[in-house]
Motif scaffolding. Structure first.
Motif, mmCIF file in Angstrom:
data_model
loop_
_atom_site.group_PDB
_atom_site.id
_atom_site.type_symbol
_atom_site.label_atom_id
_atom_site.label_comp_id
_atom_site.label_asym_id
_atom_site.label_seq_id
_atom_site.Cartn_x
_atom_site.Cartn_y
_atom_site.Cartn_z
ATOM 1 N N TYR A 1 -1.637 3.064 4.485
ATOM 2 C CA TYR A 1 -2.718 2.552 3.969
ATOM 3 C C TYR A 1 -1.737 0.625 3.959
ATOM 4 O O TYR A 1 -1.260 0.890 2.983
ATOM 5 C CB TYR A 1 -3.540 2.504 3.165
ATOM 6 C CG TYR A 1 -4.415 1.508 2.227
ATOM 7 C CD1 TYR A 1 -6.339 1.763 3.391
ATOM 8 C CD2 TYR A 1 -3.666 1.404 1.444
ATOM 9 C CE1 TYR A 1 -6.561 0.829 2.989
ATOM 10 C CE2 TYR A 1 -5.251 0.204 0.523
ATOM 11 C CZ TYR A 1 -6.042 -0.529 1.679
ATOM 12 O OH TYR A 1 -7.761 -1.130 0.923
ATOM 13 N N HIS B 1 -3.328 -3.192 2.366
ATOM 14 C CA HIS B 1 -4.062 -4.286 1.889
ATOM 15 C C HIS B 1 -3.370 -5.923 2.658
ATOM 16 O O HIS B 1 -2.622 -5.894 1.845
ATOM 17 C CB HIS B 1 -4.567 -4.019 0.595
ATOM 18 C CG HIS B 1 -5.787 -5.470 0.045
ATOM 19 N ND1 HIS B 1 -7.063 -5.359 0.618
ATOM 20 C CD2 HIS B 1 -5.450 -6.223 0.124
ATOM 21 C CE1 HIS B 1 -7.771 -6.238 0.301
ATOM 22 N NE2 HIS B 1 -7.136 -6.860 -0.129
ATOM 23 N N ASP C 1 -8.030 -4.616 5.426
ATOM 24 C CA ASP C 1 -7.451 -3.122 5.021
ATOM 25 C C ASP C 1 -7.219 -3.209 6.455
ATOM 26 O O ASP C 1 -7.862 -3.125 7.697
ATOM 27 C CB ASP C 1 -8.198 -3.075 4.543
ATOM 28 C CG ASP C 1 -8.923 -2.763 3.062
ATOM 29 O OD1 ASP C 1 -7.934 -3.204 2.768
ATOM 30 O OD2 ASP C 1 -9.760 -3.382 2.249
ATOM 31 N N GLY D 1 0.644 -0.918 -0.072
ATOM 32 C CA GLY D 1 -0.011 -0.222 -0.302
ATOM 33 C C GLY D 1 1.008 1.118 0.049
ATOM 34 O O GLY D 1 2.259 1.444 0.421
#
Length: 175
Positions: free
Chosen positions: A105, A107, A126, A88
């Protein structure tokens, strides 16, 4: 497959670090940054944890950096075994090259197997980590980062992670 991915991460990291060290100086106009972290843990019931997270960034300004981070981790104990891959974007804001604020972020792709109940699962999750920390210069344009992040998407009893709070230690070259 695992051996291939591990070898790929090691080769990419080696190539990136070797390219950065050639001709790197504080006055360098190169805006690319490279780094990452490594984690190892031990626990009860023969638990063992190994994690690596390479990163590539680009300095948008002298104090703002954006990029991509990946992570791979392996966990094993007497009762279970799991492998997790994540990828991410991240954004870091540096304050006087001493402190930083960070958003990341990820995933995650998770493969989990319980050894005694013959239970297997593949899952995805996530995470949005927000936090910051302290930076210590270790070279001309190299830093060690020590920080604390919190996964704002973490929900108790719904996440594969035991907590939303994550300490972090990493290195970055090219700032």
């Amino acid at each position: 497959m695992k051996k291939f991915i591990i070898s790929l991460f090691v080769m990419i990291s080696g190539v990136l670090f070797s390219q950065v060290s050639v001709g790197a100086s504080p006055e360098s106009t190169n805006r690319w940054t490279f780094g990452g972290g490594i984690g190892v843990g031990f626990g009860s019931q023969s638990a063992f944890y190994l994690q690596a997270s390479p990163r590539v960034g680009y300095r948008l300004t002298n104090d703002l950096e954006g990029g991509v981070v990946g992570s791979v981790s392996w966990q094993t104990s007497d009762y279970y075994r799991s492998t997790m891959f994540g990828v991410g974007p991240f954004l870091n804001y540096y304050i006087a090259r001493t402190f930083y604020l960070s958003a990341n972020y990820q995933h995650y792709f998770i493969n989990y197997k319980h050894k005694y109940y013959d239970y297997k699962t593949n899952a995805e999750e996530d995470a949005l980590y927000l936090g910051g920390g302290y930076m210590q210069r270790i070279g001309n344009n190299s830093f060690m980062q020590i920080g604390l992040m919190y996964n704002v998407l973490w929900k108790e009893n719904e996440s594969i992670f035991s907590t939303g709070l994550v300490p972090s230690i990493g290195f970055v070259v090219g700032l």
